[in-house]
Design a protein around this motif. Structure first.
Motif, PDB file in Angstrom:
ATOM      1  N   GLU A 103       8.550  55.565  -1.744  1.00 23.87           N
ATOM      2  CA  GLU A 103       7.277  56.234  -1.581  1.00 23.87           C
ATOM      3  C   GLU A 103       6.225  55.184  -1.262  1.00 23.87           C
ATOM      4  O   GLU A 103       6.250  54.071  -1.780  1.00 23.87           O
ATOM      5  N   SER A 104       5.250  55.553  -0.424  1.00 24.82           N
ATOM      6  CA  SER A 104       4.226  54.597  -0.025  1.00 24.82           C
ATOM      7  C   SER A 104       3.365  54.212  -1.219  1.00 24.82           C
ATOM      8  O   SER A 104       3.038  55.028  -2.069  1.00 24.82           O
ATOM      9  N   THR A 151      20.853  59.835   0.316  1.00 30.21           N
ATOM     10  CA  THR A 151      19.671  60.282   1.038  1.00 30.21           C
ATOM     11  C   THR A 151      19.837  60.152   2.542  1.00 30.21           C
ATOM     12  O   THR A 151      19.313  60.961   3.309  1.00 30.21           O
ATOM     13  N   THR A 152      20.554  59.122   2.970  1.00 31.49           N
ATOM     14  CA  THR A 152      20.651  58.823   4.395  1.00 31.49           C
ATOM     15  C   THR A 152      21.971  59.251   5.021  1.00 31.49           C
ATOM     16  O   THR A 152      22.232  58.931   6.181  1.00 31.49           O
ATOM     17  N   GLU A 199       7.336  59.820  14.476  1.00 28.07           N
ATOM     18  CA  GLU A 199       6.702  59.824  13.160  1.00 28.07           C
ATOM     19  C   GLU A 199       7.735  60.193  12.108  1.00 28.07           C
ATOM     20  O   GLU A 199       8.337  61.264  12.164  1.00 28.07           O
ATOM     21  N   GLY A 200       7.972  59.289  11.161  1.00 32.75           N
ATOM     22  CA  GLY A 200       8.851  59.555  10.045  1.00 32.75           C
ATOM     23  C   GLY A 200       8.040  59.794   8.793  1.00 32.75           C
ATOM     24  O   GLY A 200       6.806  59.809   8.805  1.00 32.75           O
ATOM     25  N   ARG A 201       8.733  59.984   7.686  1.00 34.80           N
ATOM     26  CA  ARG A 201       8.051  60.229   6.413  1.00 34.80           C
ATOM     27  C   ARG A 201       7.140  59.058   6.045  1.00 34.80           C
ATOM     28  O   ARG A 201       6.090  59.248   5.430  1.00 34.80           O
ATOM     29  N   GLU A 202       7.540  57.865   6.446  1.00 30.50           N
ATOM     30  CA  GLU A 202       6.811  56.661   6.042  1.00 30.50           C
ATOM     31  C   GLU A 202       5.796  56.190   7.066  1.00 30.50           C
ATOM     32  O   GLU A 202       5.085  55.223   6.836  1.00 30.50           O
ATOM     33  N   SER A 245      16.059  56.410   9.079  1.00 37.00           N
ATOM     34  CA  SER A 245      14.666  56.734   9.355  1.00 37.00           C
ATOM     35  C   SER A 245      13.964  57.260   8.115  1.00 37.00           C
ATOM     36  O   SER A 245      12.752  57.220   8.028  1.00 37.00           O
ATOM     37  N   GLU A 246      14.718  57.771   7.169  1.00 32.29           N
ATOM     38  CA  GLU A 246      14.139  58.257   5.925  1.00 32.29           C
ATOM     39  C   GLU A 246      14.767  57.476   4.778  1.00 32.29           C
ATOM     40  O   GLU A 246      15.977  57.428   4.643  1.00 32.29           O
ATOM     41  N   GLU A 260       5.633  49.214  -0.526  1.00 35.04           N
ATOM     42  CA  GLU A 260       5.986  50.577  -0.897  1.00 35.04           C
ATOM     43  C   GLU A 260       6.702  50.536  -2.239  1.00 35.04           C
ATOM     44  O   GLU A 260       7.457  49.604  -2.520  1.00 35.04           O
TER      45      GLU A 260
END
Length: 217
Positions: free
Chosen positions: A9-10, A36-37, A200-203, A4-5, A164
């Protein structure tokens, strides 16, 4: 490519980005992505995987598309399921090999998926398939699932397409899909909705949904 993360970066919408450029980006960041995951003990029992576990029989054979580092496959195998781990990026295949896991490189757009499987898992990966191509990928997935089998999907919600920009400057193509449109496409392929959750995730907003082939629509 399942989390999910992600370490991206967008950026601004850019149709020059594609599934091919996305795979190129992932080839260079497998270790960073895996770190990271990596699963956290308090989050090990992911709701989506728990729902999948309820929907299939013990010992079921699953195809995982976008296995990435293999964290979800680990979780499922620890609970008695057999997972064919696949990814479009060779870097993730090699990462899993270094962990003692067997994974295969698979291009879901151009290569046969095999099967029939008791289920298919595609978490946080198919948003990278071009918008006009994804319906045909869904059709191939539906054909690879036996009657009564399950399909677990996580996809970005929204409208349109974007790109992204990763930490190393690579472009990652992303298609956004309205929830109702995804459910309708899969219903037309004989995949009925069993369970869904949006968050809602970071992206941005994600739809996670579980479907059954041949379920009453």
């Amino acid at each position: 490519m399942t989390a999910s993360e992600t370490p991206k970066e967008s950026g601004q919408a850019n149709r020059s980005a594609s599934n091919t450029s996305t795979l190129t980006g992932y080839e260079g960041c497998a270790d960073e992505y895996a770190e990271t995951t990596a699963p956290k003990p308090e989050a090990a029992d992911q709701p989506a995987l728990i729902e999948l576990l309820k929907a299939v029989e013990p010992g079921s054979r699953l195809l995982e598309i976008g296995s990435g580092p293999g964290w979800d496959a680990d979780w499922l195998e620890e609970r008695g399921l057999a997972v064919r781990r696949t990814d479009g990026a060779e870097s993730f295949v090699q990462f899993q090999a270094a962990r003692g896991r067997q994974a295969e490189r698979l291009d879901v757009i151009h290569e046969p998926l095999g099967g029939p499987y008791d289920g298919v898992v595609a978490l946080h990966v198919l948003q990278h398939v071009e918008r006009e191509v994804l319906p045909s990928v869904f059709a191939a997935i539906a054909a690879a699932i036996r009657d009564g089998g399950a399909f677990l999907l996580a996809l970005r919600e929204g409208q349109g397409e974007t790109a992204e920009i990763g930490s190393k400057g690579n472009e990652y193509y992303v298609a956004l899909w309205p929830r109702a449109e995804i459910i309708a496409i899969l219903a037309a392929l004989g995949l009925g909705l069993l369970w869904s959750h949006s968050f809602e995730g970071r992206e941005g907003r994600w739809l996670t949904a579980l479907f059954r082939k041949g379920a009453s629509l």
